[in-house]
Design a protein around this motif. Structure first.
Motif, PDB file in Angstrom:
ATOM      1  N   GLU A 138       8.826   3.754   4.252  1.00 49.67           N
ATOM      2  CA  GLU A 138       8.130   3.072   5.332  1.00 49.67           C
ATOM      3  C   GLU A 138       6.929   3.853   5.856  1.00 49.67           C
ATOM      4  OE1 GLU A 138       7.280  -0.110   7.625  1.00 49.67           O
ATOM      5  OE2 GLU A 138       8.769   0.093   6.029  1.00 49.67           O
ATOM      6  N   PRO A 139       6.933   5.149   6.155  1.00 48.12           N
ATOM      7  CA  PRO A 139       5.735   5.864   6.629  1.00 48.12           C
ATOM      8  C   PRO A 139       4.575   5.797   5.663  1.00 48.12           C
ATOM      9  CG  PRO A 139       7.695   7.147   7.037  1.00 48.12           C
ATOM     10  CD  PRO A 139       8.135   6.004   6.164  1.00 48.12           C
ATOM     11  N   TRP A 140       4.894   5.865   4.376  1.00 45.61           N
ATOM     12  CA  TRP A 140       3.816   5.794   3.401  1.00 45.61           C
ATOM     13  C   TRP A 140       3.145   4.432   3.430  1.00 45.61           C
ATOM     14  CZ3 TRP A 140       1.742   9.751   1.139  1.00 45.61           C
ATOM     15  CH2 TRP A 140       2.450  10.951   1.049  1.00 45.61           C
ATOM     16  N   LYS A 141       3.930   3.395   3.648  1.00 48.16           N
ATOM     17  CA  LYS A 141       3.325   2.071   3.723  1.00 48.16           C
ATOM     18  C   LYS A 141       2.423   1.944   4.946  1.00 48.16           C
ATOM     19  CE  LYS A 141       7.104  -0.217   1.310  1.00 48.16           C
ATOM     20  NZ  LYS A 141       8.193  -1.234   1.403  1.00 48.16           N
ATOM     21  N   ARG A 142       2.912   2.487   6.039  1.00 45.70           N
ATOM     22  CA  ARG A 142       2.073   2.423   7.256  1.00 45.70           C
ATOM     23  C   ARG A 142       0.779   3.216   7.083  1.00 45.70           C
ATOM     24  NH1 ARG A 142       7.091   3.147   9.753  1.00 45.70           N
ATOM     25  NH2 ARG A 142       6.603   5.342  10.150  1.00 45.70           N
ATOM     26  N   ALA A 143       0.882   4.396   6.474  1.00 50.89           N
ATOM     27  CA  ALA A 143      -0.328   5.216   6.239  1.00 50.89           C
ATOM     28  C   ALA A 143      -1.310   4.501   5.320  1.00 50.89           C
ATOM     29  CB  ALA A 143       0.067   6.567   5.661  1.00 50.89           C
ATOM     30  N   THR A 144      -0.758   3.846   4.313  1.00 49.21           N
ATOM     31  CA  THR A 144      -1.631   3.096   3.392  1.00 49.21           C
ATOM     32  C   THR A 144      -2.342   1.965   4.117  1.00 49.21           C
ATOM     33  OG1 THR A 144      -0.134   3.620   1.595  1.00 49.21           O
ATOM     34  CG2 THR A 144      -1.686   1.816   1.221  1.00 49.21           C
TER      35      THR A 144
END
Length: 903
Positions: A877-883
Motif C-alpha cells: 500500500e505505501p508504494w502505491k500511494r507514493a506512485t
C-alpha cells in the motif's frame, strides 16, 4: 560817497567782481550784463576776461549777499546768452554746484528763476549730459532743501526739453533713493519728477525703478499716472541753439520736419523700455548642458532646457552675440511632437527678437518658415505663442524681408496655416511704418484677390481685409486697377475694411522737383536746339570738291529710274544738299559757274532744262556717300516754281545717305533682336519662377512627409519601448515560474528520498478515514475528525488535484474503500505550513481495531529487510500511494510547462 562811487565805476569789471564791498560787486554785475547785451557777436573783447578766468562766475553765483547774488546770476545768464557755446563750456564746470547750493535753494523767487534759467541755457547751448552729471550728486546732499530744489530743476529740464534731448536713464536709476527720503518735501518733488517722466516715457519708465519702490508708493504713483494718461503727448517746448539755427535757415522745412516728428511722437511706443534698459549678456546665462538636453529623447528634458533659456532671455534688452546654435535649436523645436516644447520655444524666439531688435534680422530666415509651418496647430495657446513670435521677428526686420515667405505660405494647402498667415500679414500691414513698394503691392493684391474665391469663409474675409488695409496705406487710386474685376459686394466689403483699418504707414510719393528757372532762350538758341537731335547736324556733309564736279560733267546719261526711282518719294522742297550754302571755305564758291551741277538757289525751271546732265552714276553715290551726291537732281515738272524757289534751306534731317539708312536698318534690327531676346528672357524667367514654386511646394511636401515620418517613428519607438517592457515582464514571469518548477522538482526528489529513508510510524496511531475521502489524501482517524494524535489540527491544504483513481484495501466492505484523492501535499509545503518533520501525518486509512494493533514480531523483522514502509500487513500500500503522488506531481509539472509555453 559820490567820489567813491565814481572811483568804483572806473575799475575794470573783473576787479569789481572780486571787490569786498557788496554794492560794488552788485553794480559790477549789472554793468557786465549790460555790456554783454550790447556786444555785436560772441568774439567781442568784452567776453575775454571772463573766458580766461571762469572762477569769477563762481563767486558771482555764490555771492554772500542775496541782492548781489541775484544780479550775479542774471549777469551769468547774459554771459551765456550772448557769449555762445564757448562761454558755456568754459564756465559750467565751476558754476553748476554753486547754482544748486546757493541759487536753486535761495529764499528769493527771482533768484531761483534766474538759477533755473542758467541751467536751461547751459543745456540749450551745448548738451545735457554734463549738466545732469553735475546735478545728480546733489541728490545725496545732507540738506533736504537742496535735494528738493535739485528735483525741481530736473523736472523743469525734462518739461522744457523732453527725453530725446535729456537722457532719463541716470535720473530714473536715482529715483528710488529719493523716494525713500525722510523729508516729505523731497518725496513730493520726487513724485512730481516721476509724473513728468511718465508724460514722456509712459509704461517704459517702470522697467528701471518700479520694482525698487514700496507697494504703497507704487499705488500713489498709479493714481497720479491715471490723470496723465488722459493728456495728449507732450512736445518739446524749448529748442536747442542748434535747432534754432536750423529753424532760422529754413523755417518752412523746419515746420515740415516738426510735423513729421509730431506724427511720429503721436504713435504709441515712441520711447520704449528697449531704449532705457541696459544690455544683458544672455549667452553667459544659458545652461552649459543646453544643447545636450535639447538633443534628449525625453520631452521633459527639452522643456527644462527651454525654460532655462526663457528665464535668461526674458529681459528688455539683450546684448548682441553669436546666437546661431541657440536659434538653430529653437527652429528645430518648432517640429517637436510635444506642444509644450513648441510653446516654450516660440516664447524664447519672441524674447530674443524683442531683446536683439535689428540684431535678430540675420536669423529671420531660419526661424520664420518653421514657425509658419507650425501654424497648423489648432490649440489656441500654441497659436497665440507662434503669432507673438512672428510679430517679434517682423518687428526686427521689415515688410520687404518677410513678404516673400508670407506670400508663399498663403498658398499652403492647410487651411489653418493659410488663415493664420493671413492674420499675420494683416498685422504686418497695420504695424509697418514703411509703405510697400509698387511691385510689392501688386504681389499682395494678386494673392489676396485669389483668396477671395477660397472655399473657406475666414480665408475670404482675410483676403478682403488685406486688400482694405493696403488700400488704406496706398490710397484708392493705386488699388483701383486691382479691384476692377470684383463684384460690388466684395468691393463694399473691402471698402469697409479700409475705413476700419488703423495703419501707421502712408504712401508718400516723392515730390517732383521743379525745373530750374532760367532765362528764356533766344531765337538762335531755339534754332540750335531744334537742329541738335538731327542726325546730319552731328556731322555736316562736306561740299563736293572740284574733282568730283569735274568727274560728274562727262558722265553719260544714266536711266532715270535707276537713281531717282528709290528717292522719288522725297518732297521737292527737301531735294538737294543745302549745307554748302552756309559753310565757308571751298564749298560752293569753288564750283565754276559753267558747271552742270545746279545751285541750291537756282530756279527749278532752269534745273529741269539740264536734266540729262545732272544724274550721277550709282557707283559714285555708293562710294562717296554724301560728298558724292550731286547738288541738283531731276524734279518732276508738276511742282510749281514758287514752291521750289524758296530761299530757306530744308532741315538736315529730311534725307539720309544710304550708309546712314543701312545703319538705321541695322539699329532697328538690333532693337528687334534685343526685344525678342528680352521676351525670351522673360519667358525663361517665368518658367524658372514656376519651377521654383513647384520645387518649393515639393520641398514643403517633403518637409511635411518628413515630419509625419518622424512622428510615426517616434510612435513606433514608444510602442517598441512598451513591447520591451512587456517582454522584460514576461521574462521575469518565466524565470519565476522556472524557479518554481525547479523547486517542485527538488521537493519531489526530496519526498522520494525521505520516503526511502524514514521508518514507518506506528500503525495504531492512524486509521483510515473513508468518510472524508472526498477531499484529502491524508486524514486523522481520531474522533475529532481533523485533529492528529498530538491534539493539533493540521493546516488546511491549499493545492488540490482531482484524481479518479480509487483503491480497495484487503477486500474490505464499504468501510474498507477509499475515496478519490483530490489533494497532494509535498513535504516542503507541509514545512512551509508550519508542520515539522516529526509532526508529519503519514497516509492513513480507517482501520478496524484488529488492524490497529501492534505489528507482529515477524512483521518487525521483515521491515528492515524490505526497506519499505508497511502498515500492519499492508506492504504494497505505501508504494502505491507514493506512485500516485509522483504521478500527480508530474502532471502538475507538465501543466506548468504548458502554461509557460503560452507565455
Amino acid at each position: 560817497m559820490a567820489d567813491q562811487e565814481e572811483d568804483f565805476s572806473s575799475l575794470p569789471l573783473p576787479d569789481r567782481f572780486t571787490h569786498k564791498n557788496w554794492k560794488v560787486r552788485k553794480q559790477g554785475y549789472d554793468d557786465a550784463a549790460k555790456t554783454f547785451e550790447t556786444t555785436p557777436d560772441e568774439s567781442d573783447p568784452a567776453f575775454r576776461p571772463f573766458l580766461q578766468d571762469s572762477g569769477l562766475w563762481k563767486g558771482a553765483v555764490a555771492d554772500s549777499n542775496v541782492a548781489a547774488q541775484q544780479d550775479g546770476i542774471n549777469a551769468l545768464c547774459a554771459f551765456l546768452k550772448f557769449g555762445g557755446q564757448d562761454a558755456c563750456r568754459r564756465s559750467r564746470s565751476v558754476t553748476i554746484a554753486p547754482i544748486v547750493e546757493k541759487g536753486l535753494s535761495s529764499t528769493r523767487a527771482a533768484t531761483k528763476q534766474s538759477a533755473l534759467e542758467a541751467l536751461l541755457l547751459y543745456i540749450e547751448l551745448d548738451k545735457s549730459d554734463p549738466i545732469i552729471d553735475d546735478l545728480l550728486p546733489s541728490l545725496g546732499n545732507k540738506q533736504p532743501k537742496i535735494i528738493a530744489a535739485t528735483l525741481t530743476a530736473l523736472t523743469s529740464i525734462f518739461h522744457a526739453y523732453g527725453v530725446k534731448i535729456v537722457d532719463p536713464k541716470p535720473v530714473l536709476k536715482a529715483l528710488p533713493k529719493v523716494f525713500g527720503h525722510a523729508d516729505k518735501n523731497v518725496r513730493a518733488e520726487a513724485q512730481s519728477l516721476a509724473v513728468e517722466l511718465y508724460r514722456w516715457l509712459r509704461e517704459a519708465m517702470k522697467t528701471l525703478f518700479w520694482n525698487d519702490l514700496k507697494p504703497v508708493q507704487q499705488q500713489d504713483l498709479e493714481k497720479l499716472f491715471e490723470a496723465v494718461k488722459q493728456e495728449p503727448p507732450p512736445k518739446q517746448e524749448r529748442l536747442l541753439r542748434s535747432q534754432q539755427a536750423v529753424e532760422a535757415v529754413s523755417s518752412t522745412a523746419q515746420e515740415d520736419a516738426e510735423a513729421e516728428v509730431e506724427a511720429e511722437d503721436d504713435q504709441p511706443g515712441a520711447t520704449d523700455a528697449f531704449d532705457l534698459a541696459e544690455p544683458v549678456d544672455v549667452l553667459s546665462k544659458v545652461p552649459a548642458d543646453f544643447q545636450e538636453k535639447m538633443a534628449s529623447t525625453k520631452w521633459k528634458d527639452r522643456k527644462e532646457a527651454l525654460d532655462a533659456l526663457f528665464a535668461a532671455a526674458n529681459t528688455d534688452r539683450i546684448k548682441d552675440g553669436h546666437y546661431e546654435d541657440v536659434v538653430a535649436s529653437l527652429a528645430k523645436s518648432m517640429k517637436d511632437a510635444n506642444i509644450a516644447v513648441v510653446t516654450v520655444a516660440a516664447n524664447c524666439i519672441e524674447c530674443l527678437a524683442k531683446g536683439l531688435r535689428h540684431g535678430f534680422a540675420k536669423y529671420r530666415g531660419r526661424t520664420m518658415p518653421p514657425i509658419m509651418e507650425r501654424l497648423k496647430e489648432k490649440k489656441q495657446s500654441v497659436a497665440d505663442a507662434l503669432g507673438a513670435a512672428l510679430d517679434a521677428v517682423f518687428a526686427s526686420t521689415g515688410l520687404s524681408e518677410c513678404l516673400e515667405d508670407i506670400l508663399e505660405f498663403l498658398k499652403h494647402k492647410n487651411p489653418q496655416v493659410k488663415a493664420e498667415t493671413l492674420k499675420f500679414l494683416i498685422r504686418c500691414l497695420k504695424t509697418t511704418r514703411e509703405a510697400p513698394s509698387k511691385p510689392e503691392v501688386k504681389q499682395i493684391a494678386e494673392t489676396a484677390t485669389k483668396l477671395l474665391a477660397d472655399s473657406s469663409e475666414p480665408t475670404r474675409a482675410g483676403g478682403a481685409e488685406v486688400l482694405g488695409t493696403v488700400m488704406k496705406i496706398m490710397g484708392d487710386r493705386v488699388m483701383g486697377p486691382y479691384l476692377d474685376g470684383l463684384d460690388d459686394i466684395r468691393k463694399t466689403k473691402i471698402k469697409e475694411y479700409c475705413d476700419a483699418a488703423e495703419v501707421k504707414a502712408k504712401d508718400k510719393p516723392k515730390p517732383v522737383a521743379p525745373p530750374p528757372k532760367a532765362a528764356p532762350p533766344t531765337q538762335s538758341q531755339k534754332k540750335t536746339m531744334t537742329k541738335k537731335p538731327a542726325l546730319s547736324a552731328k556731322k555736316p556733309p562736306p561740299p563736293p570738291s572740284v574733282y568730283a564736279q569735274e568727274k560728274q560733267s562727262p558722265v553719260p546719261k544714266a536711266p532715270a529710274g535707276k537713281l531717282s526711282g528709290p528717292k522719288s518719294i522725297v518732297p521737292p522742297s527737301k531735294i538737294g544738299l543745302q549745307a554748302p550754302k552756309k559753310t565757308s571755305g571751298l564749298g560752293g564758291a569753288a564750283a565754276p559757274p559753267s558747271s552742270s551741277v545746279n545751285s541750291p538757289r537756282r530756279n527749278i525751271s532752269s534745273q529741269s532744262a539740264d536734266e540729262p546732265s545732272t544724274p550721277a552714276p550709282a557707283s559714285k553715290l555708293n562710294q562717296r556717300g554724301l560728298a558724292g551726291r550731286p547738288l541738283g537732281r531731276p524734279v518732276p515738272t508738276s511742282f510749281s516754281a514758287s514752291t521750289t524757289s524758296t530761299s530757306d534751306p530744308a532741315p538736315p534731317t529730311a534725307t539720309l545717305a544710304p550708309a546712314e539708312r543701312l545703319e538705321l536698318e541695322e539699329l532697328r534690327s538690333d532693337r528687334e533682336r534685343l526685344a525678342r531676346a528680352n521676351e525670351d528672357l522673360r519667358s525663361a524667367h517665368s518658367r524658372l519662377q514656376s519651377q521654383i514654386h513647384e520645387l518649393q511646394h515639393q520641398n514643403a511636401q517633403l518637409i511635411e512627409d518628413h515630419t509625419r515620418d518622424v512622428l510615426s517613428i517616434k510612435a513606433k519607438e514608444t510602442q517598441l519601448v512598451r513591447a520591451r517592457g512587456d517582454a522584460e515582464n514576461a521574462e521575469a514571469a518565466v524565470g519565476r515560474l522556472g524557479r518554481e518548477l525547479e523547486r517542485l522538482k527538488r521537493e519531489v526528489k526530496r519526498a522520494e528520498q525521505h520516503r526511502e529513508r524514514s521508518p514507518p510510524p506506528p500503525a495504531s496511531s492512524y486509521s483510515r478515514d473513508t468518510s472524508a475521502a472526498g477531499g484529502r489524501i491524508y486524514s486523522d482517524g481520531s474522533s475529532s475528525g481533523g485533529v492528529n494524535s498530538a491534539g493539533e489540527r493540521p493546516p488546511p491544504q491549499q493545492k488540490r488535484v482531482d484524481s479518479s483513481a480509487s483503491l480497495n484495501e484487503n477486500g474490505g466492505g464499504g468501510g474498507g474503500g477509499r475515496g478519490p484523492r483530490s489533494f497532494v501535499s509535498s513535504p516542503s509545503e507541509e514545512k512551509e505550513n508550519g508542520v515539522s518533520e516529526g509532526e508529519k501525518i503519514p497516509p492513513s486509512r480507517n482501520r478496524s481495531p484488529a488492524k490497529t494493533a501492534a505489528p507482529t514480531q515477524q512483521q518487525q523483522q521483515q521491515q528492515p529487510q524490505s526497506g519499505r514502509r508497511e502498515f500492519s500487513g499492508e506492504g504494497d500500500e505505501p508504494w502505491k500511494r507514493a506512485t500516485e503522488v509522483t504521478t500527480q506531481l508530474k502532471a502538475r509539472i507538465e501543466l506548468m510547462r504548458v502554461r509557460l509555453s503560452f507565455v
